[in-house]
Design a protein around this motif. Structure first.
Motif, PDB file in Angstrom:
ATOM      1  N   GLN A  92       1.317  -1.147  -0.021  1.00  0.00           N
ATOM      2  CA  GLN A  92       0.014   0.372   0.069  1.00  0.00           C
ATOM      3  C   GLN A  92       1.265   1.064   0.028  1.00  0.00           C
ATOM      4  O   GLN A  92       0.722   1.771  -0.391  1.00  0.00           O
ATOM      5  CB  GLN A  92      -0.642   0.364   0.998  1.00  0.00           C
ATOM      6  N   GLU A  93       2.067   1.081   0.564  1.00  0.00           N
ATOM      7  CA  GLU A  93       2.970   2.192   0.227  1.00  0.00           C
ATOM      8  C   GLU A  93       2.870   2.945  -1.180  1.00  0.00           C
ATOM      9  O   GLU A  93       3.180   4.033  -1.254  1.00  0.00           O
ATOM     10  CB  GLU A  93       4.502   1.893   1.137  1.00  0.00           C
ATOM     11  N   LEU A  94       2.850   2.053  -2.312  1.00  0.00           N
ATOM     12  CA  LEU A  94       3.288   2.183  -3.323  1.00  0.00           C
ATOM     13  C   LEU A  94       2.305   1.973  -4.507  1.00  0.00           C
ATOM     14  O   LEU A  94       1.952   1.308  -5.459  1.00  0.00           O
ATOM     15  CB  LEU A  94       4.092   1.094  -3.965  1.00  0.00           C
ATOM     16  N   PRO A  95       0.698   2.845  -4.354  1.00  0.00           N
ATOM     17  CA  PRO A  95      -0.378   2.687  -5.089  1.00  0.00           C
ATOM     18  C   PRO A  95       0.030   3.408  -6.057  1.00  0.00           C
ATOM     19  O   PRO A  95      -0.775   3.001  -7.041  1.00  0.00           O
ATOM     20  CB  PRO A  95      -0.968   3.812  -4.833  1.00  0.00           C
ATOM     21  N   TYR A  96       1.080   4.288  -6.384  1.00  0.00           N
ATOM     22  CA  TYR A  96       1.575   4.487  -8.584  1.00  0.00           C
ATOM     23  C   TYR A  96       2.423   3.675  -8.789  1.00  0.00           C
ATOM     24  O   TYR A  96       3.398   3.657  -9.760  1.00  0.00           O
ATOM     25  CB  TYR A  96       1.580   5.845  -8.268  1.00  0.00           C
ATOM     26  N   GLY A  97       3.029   2.542  -7.510  1.00  0.00           N
ATOM     27  CA  GLY A  97       4.161   1.598  -8.902  1.00  0.00           C
ATOM     28  C   GLY A  97       5.415   1.829  -8.060  1.00  0.00           C
ATOM     29  O   GLY A  97       6.068   3.131  -7.116  1.00  0.00           O
ATOM     30  N   GLY A  98       6.061   1.161  -7.781  1.00  0.00           N
ATOM     31  CA  GLY A  98       7.100   1.285  -6.922  1.00  0.00           C
ATOM     32  C   GLY A  98       8.517   0.184  -6.369  1.00  0.00           C
ATOM     33  O   GLY A  98       7.621  -0.369  -6.658  1.00  0.00           O
ATOM     34  N   TRP A  99       9.734   0.599  -6.152  1.00  0.00           N
ATOM     35  CA  TRP A  99      10.443  -0.626  -6.172  1.00  0.00           C
ATOM     36  C   TRP A  99      10.497  -0.920  -4.583  1.00  0.00           C
ATOM     37  O   TRP A  99      10.282  -0.498  -3.427  1.00  0.00           O
ATOM     38  CB  TRP A  99      12.232  -0.197  -6.594  1.00  0.00           C
ATOM     39  N   VAL A 100      10.839  -2.515  -4.616  1.00  0.00           N
ATOM     40  CA  VAL A 100       9.801  -3.318  -3.557  1.00  0.00           C
ATOM     41  C   VAL A 100      11.706  -4.122  -2.630  1.00  0.00           C
ATOM     42  O   VAL A 100      11.805  -4.051  -1.938  1.00  0.00           O
ATOM     43  CB  VAL A 100       9.034  -3.655  -2.905  1.00  0.00           C
ATOM     44  N   ALA A 101      12.341  -4.060  -4.064  1.00  0.00           N
ATOM     45  CA  ALA A 101      13.403  -4.442  -3.713  1.00  0.00           C
ATOM     46  C   ALA A 101      14.694  -4.949  -4.879  1.00  0.00           C
ATOM     47  O   ALA A 101      13.899  -4.417  -6.010  1.00  0.00           O
ATOM     48  CB  ALA A 101      13.330  -5.820  -2.832  1.00  0.00           C
ATOM     49  N   GLY A 146      -2.354   0.304 -13.755  1.00  0.00           N
ATOM     50  CA  GLY A 146      -0.762   1.221 -14.340  1.00  0.00           C
ATOM     51  C   GLY A 146      -0.285   0.202 -15.563  1.00  0.00           C
ATOM     52  O   GLY A 146      -0.984  -1.126 -15.623  1.00  0.00           O
ATOM     53  N   VAL A 147       0.740   0.628 -15.968  1.00  0.00           N
ATOM     54  CA  VAL A 147       1.340  -0.118 -17.745  1.00  0.00           C
ATOM     55  C   VAL A 147       2.274   0.560 -17.521  1.00  0.00           C
ATOM     56  O   VAL A 147       3.175   1.912 -17.756  1.00  0.00           O
ATOM     57  CB  VAL A 147       0.538   0.644 -18.594  1.00  0.00           C
ATOM     58  N   VAL A 148       3.809  -0.796 -17.585  1.00  0.00           N
ATOM     59  CA  VAL A 148       5.161  -0.343 -17.544  1.00  0.00           C
ATOM     60  C   VAL A 148       5.574  -1.160 -19.022  1.00  0.00           C
ATOM     61  O   VAL A 148       4.556  -2.044 -20.166  1.00  0.00           O
ATOM     62  CB  VAL A 148       5.877  -0.790 -16.485  1.00  0.00           C
ATOM     63  N   ARG A 149       6.781  -0.642 -19.893  1.00  0.00           N
ATOM     64  CA  ARG A 149       7.464  -1.900 -20.878  1.00  0.00           C
ATOM     65  C   ARG A 149       8.823  -2.116 -20.976  1.00  0.00           C
ATOM     66  O   ARG A 149       9.554  -0.965 -19.987  1.00  0.00           O
ATOM     67  CB  ARG A 149       7.433   0.203 -21.629  1.00  0.00           C
ATOM     68  N   GLU A 320       0.649   6.155 -22.635  1.00  0.00           N
ATOM     69  CA  GLU A 320      -0.482   5.840 -22.869  1.00  0.00           C
ATOM     70  C   GLU A 320      -1.126   6.193 -21.057  1.00  0.00           C
ATOM     71  O   GLU A 320      -2.385   6.505 -21.076  1.00  0.00           O
ATOM     72  CB  GLU A 320      -1.044   4.886 -23.535  1.00  0.00           C
ATOM     73  N   TRP A 321      -0.654   5.265 -20.347  1.00  0.00           N
ATOM     74  CA  TRP A 321      -1.123   4.536 -18.751  1.00  0.00           C
ATOM     75  C   TRP A 321      -0.923   6.093 -18.080  1.00  0.00           C
ATOM     76  O   TRP A 321      -1.855   6.934 -16.916  1.00  0.00           O
ATOM     77  CB  TRP A 321      -0.337   3.694 -18.590  1.00  0.00           C
ATOM     78  N   ILE A 322      -0.222   6.828 -18.454  1.00  0.00           N
ATOM     79  CA  ILE A 322       0.684   8.079 -17.621  1.00  0.00           C
ATOM     80  C   ILE A 322      -0.532   9.216 -18.050  1.00  0.00           C
ATOM     81  O   ILE A 322      -0.755   9.367 -17.039  1.00  0.00           O
ATOM     82  CB  ILE A 322       1.753   9.177 -17.585  1.00  0.00           C
ATOM     83  N   ALA A 323      -0.693   8.742 -19.007  1.00  0.00           N
ATOM     84  CA  ALA A 323      -2.007   9.764 -19.463  1.00  0.00           C
ATOM     85  C   ALA A 323      -3.286   9.792 -18.863  1.00  0.00           C
ATOM     86  O   ALA A 323      -4.420  10.538 -18.533  1.00  0.00           O
ATOM     87  CB  ALA A 323      -1.750  10.304 -21.357  1.00  0.00           C
ATOM     88  N   VAL A 324      -3.736   8.417 -18.747  1.00  0.00           N
ATOM     89  CA  VAL A 324      -4.624   8.049 -18.135  1.00  0.00           C
ATOM     90  C   VAL A 324      -4.812   8.196 -16.302  1.00  0.00           C
ATOM     91  O   VAL A 324      -6.180   8.517 -16.153  1.00  0.00           O
ATOM     92  CB  VAL A 324      -4.291   6.176 -18.852  1.00  0.00           C
ATOM     93  N   LEU A 325      -3.918   8.202 -16.329  1.00  0.00           N
ATOM     94  CA  LEU A 325      -3.504   8.691 -14.433  1.00  0.00           C
ATOM     95  C   LEU A 325      -3.818   9.812 -13.951  1.00  0.00           C
ATOM     96  O   LEU A 325      -4.670  10.229 -13.673  1.00  0.00           O
ATOM     97  CB  LEU A 325      -2.507   7.708 -13.820  1.00  0.00           C
ATOM     98  N   LYS A 326      -3.478  10.825 -15.372  1.00  0.00           N
ATOM     99  CA  LYS A 326      -3.636  12.172 -15.821  1.00  0.00           C
ATOM    100  C   LYS A 326      -5.128  11.912 -15.318  1.00  0.00           C
ATOM    101  O   LYS A 326      -5.526  13.632 -14.387  1.00  0.00           O
ATOM    102  CB  LYS A 326      -2.620  13.250 -16.289  1.00  0.00           C
ATOM    103  N   ALA A 327      -5.206  12.116 -16.747  1.00  0.00           N
ATOM    104  CA  ALA A 327      -7.116  12.352 -16.824  1.00  0.00           C
ATOM    105  C   ALA A 327      -8.426  11.603 -15.869  1.00  0.00           C
ATOM    106  O   ALA A 327      -9.126  12.262 -15.713  1.00  0.00           O
ATOM    107  CB  ALA A 327      -7.573  11.428 -18.058  1.00  0.00           C
ATOM    108  N   ALA A 408       3.871  13.969  -7.889  1.00  0.00           N
ATOM    109  CA  ALA A 408       5.139  15.371  -8.110  1.00  0.00           C
ATOM    110  C   ALA A 408       5.546  15.445  -9.649  1.00  0.00           C
ATOM    111  O   ALA A 408       4.893  16.317 -10.459  1.00  0.00           O
ATOM    112  CB  ALA A 408       5.868  15.651  -7.475  1.00  0.00           C
ATOM    113  N   GLN A 409       5.638  14.458  -9.768  1.00  0.00           N
ATOM    114  CA  GLN A 409       6.219  14.272 -11.812  1.00  0.00           C
ATOM    115  C   GLN A 409       5.545  14.517 -12.181  1.00  0.00           C
ATOM    116  O   GLN A 409       4.984  14.688 -13.433  1.00  0.00           O
ATOM    117  CB  GLN A 409       7.144  13.212 -11.897  1.00  0.00           C
ATOM    118  N   PHE A 410       3.790  13.673 -11.963  1.00  0.00           N
ATOM    119  CA  PHE A 410       3.006  13.697 -13.156  1.00  0.00           C
ATOM    120  C   PHE A 410       1.826  14.168 -12.925  1.00  0.00           C
ATOM    121  O   PHE A 410       0.443  14.666 -13.201  1.00  0.00           O
ATOM    122  CB  PHE A 410       2.930  12.551 -14.000  1.00  0.00           C
ATOM    123  N   GLY A 411       1.910  15.933 -11.543  1.00  0.00           N
ATOM    124  CA  GLY A 411       0.075  16.196 -10.513  1.00  0.00           C
ATOM    125  C   GLY A 411      -0.517  15.189 -10.901  1.00  0.00           C
ATOM    126  O   GLY A 411      -1.463  15.963 -10.710  1.00  0.00           O
TER     127      GLY A 411
END
Length: 575
Positions: A92-101, A146-149, A320-327, A408-411
């Motif tokens: 839950q610390e990383l609701p938008y994604g993040g490294w865990v190890a 989310g979506v990543v590549r 595209e995923w970042i744009a969806v998050l912002k929208a 902060a990076q994506f508002g």
């Protein structure tokens, strides 16, 4: 690029990676990427154990903490989604994604990873043949949705399991959890599904913990019921699996879909209908895998995917995923109140949140066309020390700096910060204890808060005649207790205990014999499953087959599937 796939890990990282190393020694095969389909159990310390929804007797430290501390490093980049037995406070610390190890990446509650435009390779589900490099240190990453590549292969996923009475709520849970929120924290929400349904570009791989509902109609159903006869009632009533995942399957039409949860290997092949004559036909190859135990089909598949040779070796954001998050940022809900997603029904000014090429271009320009996800993993909790156990360590609500930086990076709104504000202001969830419990007790998916799905298996229970019901008492009241005994440092020799690792032919998973029932009636039933669901909208859900209501003590109690592993699996009672 070769991608290995694993079922439920249950914290057995050492065993999983040793199995991969055994494969490399025996067959000179090493994957570039390992995908895990839930119940990963990224437990860092004793406090994390308290946030895992299992009876106290099953709370074991296992081996993730060694990778979190840096004592060990995953030999292959690992990407996983969450299941229903996780250290929810950590994820839950990383609701938008993040490294865990280092070298382990958490995909999140409904994300998608995407390494560029990729085409499926010649093999379907080949067992791990591939010389992989995996020397780069990569951390776990989590996205609520989310979506990543990665190397041009787009990978999506949705964490948790479906429960209708929590589906329309916001993500309000926070540690310390109570007996209700420790479970509702991993339940799928409509906002996660809604965001993923805004995606329009092709998806290569998608993961879910529980199966998409109805997928069993597209594989060898007879063989499935032969292995798991206690699924029959739900299969015949078409209530086994996640109806929201089924919607995503129909919308995303990924090339591959992987699941776990039911602890059985099962392959299927689903040919999607085309919406127009111009649309090219698409098909999804589905594979579910078992849990990480000796002689079980938990880790034996590999898919060969063509990747972009010009792509880098780092995980990348998906524009595209970042744009969806912002929208969709304005749709965030951190309360337990039920709500519906915008739809074209005359009640919402806007219902389509899919993004334009211009919005995607803006994201690319914001990032200067550098989509690389930063390796900004940091320790946010003390790591378990076998020499100094702290059995009374309590979980706290933590705001991870990775999330702060991402927002902060994506508002975007920092969900954990919003929850923390609600706690401090005494609004919404109050103190995350008494009000939550009262709210959860009143919310059972009844007529007052109907599910948007006509059939729901939240109250339906399959009976596993092979497993004796565990004593349910103490499953909840022992919420604060845990065992911190780690797994043995020297597990049994894999050459004798993990005999399921083998190289199989290309057609292994979805050949006509393996993936399709010989009886055409089963497929016809699947075509009519939707009508069947509509007809059953007025029917009451089947009650859980539980204890001895008539006082017949001579009847032996038996439990539904998976309760031999975790007696708390079917936590949400409907009566």
């Amino acid at each position: 690029m070769k991608v290995a796939v694993a079922g439920c890990c249950h914290g057995a990282l050492d065993k999983m990676y040793e199995t991969l190393e055994l494969l490399q020694r025996r067959h000179n095969v090493r994957p570039d990427l390992l995908l895990c389909c839930g119940d990963f159990q990224a437990v860092r310390n004793e406090a994390d154990l308290r946030c895992m929804a299992v009876p106290a007797k099953y709370r074991h430290m296992q081996t993730f903490y060694r990778y979190y501390s840096g004592e060990k490093k995953a030999p292959v980049l690992t990407v996983f989604i969450g299941g229903n037995h996780e250290a929810s406070n950590h994820l839950q610390e990383l609701p938008y994604g993040g490294w865990v190890a280092p070298n382990i990446y958490y995909l999140g509650k409904g994300p998608a990873l995407s390494p560029g435009p990729a085409r499926p390779g010649p093999g379907l589900f080949r067992p791990f043949p591939s010389p992989a490099r995996c020397d780069t240190v990569v951390p776990f990453f989590f996205f609520l949705t989310g979506v990543v590549r990665f190397r041009g292969v787009r990978i999506g996923g949705i964490s948790g399991i479906f429960k209708s009475h929590d589906y329309r709520k916001g993500h309000f849970e926070c540690p310390p959890y109570n007996q209700q929120t420790i479970r509702s924290a991993y339940h799928v929400r409509n906002i996660e599904v809604f965001k993923l349904k805004q995606l329009k570009r092709p998806m290569d791989i998608f993961m879910s913990h529980d199966w998409p509902r109805s997928i069993y109609h597209y594989g060898n159903k007879k063989q499935l019921l032969k292995m798991k006869s206690f699924f029959r009632q739900e299969v015949e009533s078409n209530t086994l699996g996640n109806p929201a995942a089924s919607e995503l399957l129909q919308h995303l039409k990924p090339t591959y879909w992987f699941s776990a949860h039911l602890h059985v290997k099962f392959a299927a092949f689903m040919q999607h209908e085309t919406s127009s004559k111009e649309e090219l036909p698409k098909a999804t190859k589905f594979l579910a895998l078992d849990k990480c135990l000796p002689h079980r089909d938990f880790l034996q598949q590999i898919i060969e995917v063509e990747h972009d040779p010009n792509a880098g070796d780092s995980l990348e954001y998906d524009a595209e995923w970042i744009a969806v998050l912002k929208a969709t940022n304005s749709l965030i809900n951190v309360t337990p109140s039920s709500w519906n997603m915008p739809e074209k029904n005359g009640l919402h000014a806007k219902w389509d949140y899919s993004v334009t090429d211009e919005a995607i271009k803006e994201v690319l320009e914001e990032l200067n066309h550098n989509l690389t996800i930063p390796c900004n993993f940091t320790l946010t909790a003390a790591c378990y020390d076998p020499s100094k156990p702290q059995k009374n360590m309590q979980p706290v609500h933590t705001i991870n700096p990775q999330t702060t930086e991402f927002c902060a990076q994506f508002g975007l709104t920092d969900i954990n910060d919003r929850i923390q504000q609600a706690k401090e202001e005494g609004s919404g969830r109050g103190d995350c204890e008494e009000e939550e419990e009262e709210e959860e007790m009143d919310s059972t998916g009844s007529a007052e808060e109907p599910s948007e799905y006509n059939t729901d298996n939240s109250g339906l229970s399959s009976i596993n005649p092979d497993e004796i019901m565990l004593d349910e008492e103490g499953g909840d009241e022992e919420l604060s207790t845990c065992s911190v005994d780690p797994s043995p440092d020297h597990p049994p020799e894999f050459s004798t205990s993990f005999s399921d690792i083998r190289i199989m032919p290309d057609s292994m998973a979805v050949s006509s014999d393996d993936a399709m029932d010989s009886n055409n009636e089963d497929l016809e039933k699947s075509g009519g499953s939707k009508q069947g669901e509509e007809k059953s909208s007025t029917e009451r859900p089947l009650k859980r087959i539980g204890g001895d209501e008539n006082g017949d003590s001579g009847i032996k109690k038996i439990k539904r599937r998976n309760q031999a592993i975790y007696a708390a699996e079917e936590e949400d009672k409907t009566d």
